[in-house]
Motif scaffolding. Sequence first.
Motif, PDB file in Angstrom:
ATOM      1  N   PRO A 119     -10.510  53.411  14.902  1.00 15.14           N
ATOM      2  CA  PRO A 119      -9.790  54.194  16.438  1.00 15.14           C
ATOM      3  C   PRO A 119      -8.658  54.786  15.308  1.00 15.14           C
ATOM      4  O   PRO A 119      -8.281  56.491  15.190  1.00 15.14           O
ATOM      5  CB  PRO A 119      -9.336  53.872  17.393  1.00 15.14           C
ATOM      6  N   ASN A 120      -8.460  53.636  14.434  1.00 13.36           N
ATOM      7  CA  ASN A 120      -6.855  54.094  13.530  1.00 13.36           C
ATOM      8  C   ASN A 120      -7.890  55.348  12.727  1.00 13.36           C
ATOM      9  O   ASN A 120      -6.849  56.880  12.538  1.00 13.36           O
ATOM     10  CB  ASN A 120      -6.210  53.637  13.006  1.00 13.36           C
ATOM     11  N   VAL A 121      -8.672  55.436  12.043  1.00 12.91           N
ATOM     12  CA  VAL A 121      -9.115  56.414  11.370  1.00 12.91           C
ATOM     13  C   VAL A 121     -10.094  57.442  11.853  1.00 12.91           C
ATOM     14  O   VAL A 121      -9.508  59.469  11.016  1.00 12.91           O
ATOM     15  CB  VAL A 121     -10.218  55.352  10.264  1.00 12.91           C
ATOM     16  N   SER A 122     -10.069  57.317  12.799  1.00  6.81           N
ATOM     17  CA  SER A 122     -11.075  58.267  13.588  1.00  6.81           C
ATOM     18  C   SER A 122      -9.884  59.204  13.942  1.00  6.81           C
ATOM     19  O   SER A 122     -10.509  60.767  13.812  1.00  6.81           O
ATOM     20  CB  SER A 122     -12.029  58.021  14.619  1.00  6.81           C
ATOM     21  N   PHE A 123      -8.725  59.189  14.414  1.00  7.28           N
ATOM     22  CA  PHE A 123      -7.845  59.480  14.766  1.00  7.28           C
ATOM     23  C   PHE A 123      -7.406  61.050  14.097  1.00  7.28           C
ATOM     24  O   PHE A 123      -7.121  61.975  13.932  1.00  7.28           O
ATOM     25  CB  PHE A 123      -6.763  59.218  15.420  1.00  7.28           C
ATOM     26  N   LEU A 124      -7.288  60.206  12.568  1.00  5.15           N
ATOM     27  CA  LEU A 124      -6.628  60.746  11.386  1.00  5.15           C
ATOM     28  C   LEU A 124      -7.376  61.571  11.238  1.00  5.15           C
ATOM     29  O   LEU A 124      -7.182  62.976  10.413  1.00  5.15           O
ATOM     30  CB  LEU A 124      -6.372  59.425  10.560  1.00  5.15           C
ATOM     31  N   PHE A 125      -8.614  61.620  10.690  1.00  4.53           N
ATOM     32  CA  PHE A 125     -10.368  62.453  10.667  1.00  4.53           C
ATOM     33  C   PHE A 125      -9.531  63.448  11.825  1.00  4.53           C
ATOM     34  O   PHE A 125      -9.997  64.606  11.242  1.00  4.53           O
ATOM     35  CB  PHE A 125     -11.612  62.174  10.424  1.00  4.53           C
ATOM     36  N   PHE A 126     -10.096  63.330  12.819  1.00  6.81           N
ATOM     37  CA  PHE A 126      -9.839  64.565  14.004  1.00  6.81           C
ATOM     38  C   PHE A 126      -8.613  65.347  13.875  1.00  6.81           C
ATOM     39  O   PHE A 126      -8.924  66.753  14.042  1.00  6.81           O
ATOM     40  CB  PHE A 126      -9.937  63.852  15.281  1.00  6.81           C
ATOM     41  N   ILE A 127      -7.267  64.658  13.017  1.00  7.50           N
ATOM     42  CA  ILE A 127      -6.328  65.720  13.576  1.00  7.50           C
ATOM     43  C   ILE A 127      -6.850  66.127  12.653  1.00  7.50           C
ATOM     44  O   ILE A 127      -6.449  68.062  12.287  1.00  7.50           O
ATOM     45  CB  ILE A 127      -5.052  64.848  13.589  1.00  7.50           C
ATOM     46  N   TRP A 167      -7.685  71.796   9.731  1.00  7.29           N
ATOM     47  CA  TRP A 167      -7.975  72.717   8.625  1.00  7.29           C
ATOM     48  C   TRP A 167      -9.092  73.753   9.381  1.00  7.29           C
ATOM     49  O   TRP A 167      -8.891  75.443   8.936  1.00  7.29           O
ATOM     50  CB  TRP A 167      -8.960  71.923   8.177  1.00  7.29           C
ATOM     51  N   HIS A 168      -9.556  73.026  10.217  1.00  5.02           N
ATOM     52  CA  HIS A 168     -10.164  74.139  11.075  1.00  5.02           C
ATOM     53  C   HIS A 168      -9.609  75.456  11.899  1.00  5.02           C
ATOM     54  O   HIS A 168      -9.509  76.458  11.507  1.00  5.02           O
ATOM     55  CB  HIS A 168     -10.944  73.500  12.266  1.00  5.02           C
ATOM     56  N   PHE A 169      -8.620  75.470  12.176  1.00  6.87           N
ATOM     57  CA  PHE A 169      -7.721  75.978  12.898  1.00  6.87           C
ATOM     58  C   PHE A 169      -7.119  76.489  12.104  1.00  6.87           C
ATOM     59  O   PHE A 169      -6.666  77.850  12.161  1.00  6.87           O
ATOM     60  CB  PHE A 169      -6.446  75.031  14.383  1.00  6.87           C
ATOM     61  N   GLY A 170      -6.343  76.090  11.234  1.00  5.12           N
ATOM     62  CA  GLY A 170      -5.846  76.682  10.029  1.00  5.12           C
ATOM     63  C   GLY A 170      -6.608  77.941   9.077  1.00  5.12           C
ATOM     64  O   GLY A 170      -6.521  79.260   9.417  1.00  5.12           O
ATOM     65  N   SER A 171      -7.536  77.682   9.286  1.00  8.02           N
ATOM     66  CA  SER A 171      -8.282  78.626   8.031  1.00  8.02           C
ATOM     67  C   SER A 171      -9.009  79.709   8.876  1.00  8.02           C
ATOM     68  O   SER A 171      -9.262  80.608   8.799  1.00  8.02           O
ATOM     69  CB  SER A 171      -9.305  77.777   7.342  1.00  8.02           C
ATOM     70  N   THR A 172      -9.773  79.313  10.331  1.00 11.25           N
ATOM     71  CA  THR A 172     -10.026  80.251  11.095  1.00 11.25           C
ATOM     72  C   THR A 172      -8.814  81.292  11.537  1.00 11.25           C
ATOM     73  O   THR A 172      -9.433  82.443  11.558  1.00 11.25           O
ATOM     74  CB  THR A 172     -10.646  79.566  12.631  1.00 11.25           C
ATOM     75  N   ASP A 173      -7.882  80.691  11.443  1.00 10.67           N
ATOM     76  CA  ASP A 173      -6.524  82.069  11.986  1.00 10.67           C
ATOM     77  C   ASP A 173      -6.338  82.876  10.796  1.00 10.67           C
ATOM     78  O   ASP A 173      -6.148  84.055  10.193  1.00 10.67           O
ATOM     79  CB  ASP A 173      -5.208  81.461  12.543  1.00 10.67           C
ATOM     80  N   ILE A 174      -6.652  81.532   9.204  1.00  9.22           N
ATOM     81  CA  ILE A 174      -5.977  83.299   8.450  1.00  9.22           C
ATOM     82  C   ILE A 174      -7.519  84.269   8.002  1.00  9.22           C
ATOM     83  O   ILE A 174      -6.422  85.048   7.635  1.00  9.22           O
ATOM     84  CB  ILE A 174      -5.687  82.109   7.382  1.00  9.22           C
TER      85      ILE A 174
END
Length: 218
Positions: free
Chosen positions: A67-75, A80-87
């Motif tokens: 779960p720790n690794v999965s959580f970090l990957f998700f964040i 990246w997804h939100f940031g690149s989409t808005d830019i």
Amino acid sequence: LQVLNPTISNTFSIILGLMALFLRGIPHGALDHLLEAKQINGTPKLSFILKYLLLSFLYLLAWFYIPNVSFLFFIVFSIWHFGSTDIHEWKIRGFTNLKSWIWGTLIFTLILGGHTLETNEIIQKMNVTMPTINAENGQLILMIGIIISIIFSIYNRKKGLSLIVISLILSAKLPLLTSFGIYFLGQHSINGWSHLRSGFNTNNITLMKKSLPFTLGA
């Protein structure tokens, strides 16, 4: 409304949020098969569906066992997804990759920094072992995020960026899910839907019909 009557405000937020989730939040991501086919009347390939389900299943297993690794990957992926989409949406030029990471990080800083107690509670329920941040440190992180985001919006001189920065700052006084919903539903999902509509040169009704089976399934 939140100041005058938090109960009514929360009820209103839930109703509005569920409506927005059904109309834009889920549908804007339910048409990936059309993006792959690159045509509005494309049908999902069996290989595409199987790959999609396999990746989802493997990631679900990862949430249970690491779960720790999965959580970090998700964040990290979300930043990246939100940031690149808005830019891309605001047509910000120059060092776009760097600016995508900066803006994506600021989104999470503004949303989570003002809601540390709620964030800690959710993370604990996900069986994720992460260092917790108390409310006092959360406020400090929020203030740093506010200062940097204001400088970032002034530097890039984009109206849409400035408006979402203001809304995220104000939403620090709202519940966590409402704050995130304002960004995810009011900014990210609507822009994603608009891109689909313009990219396929179609209308909202046609897109809704195409997304409905997958939206209902979700």
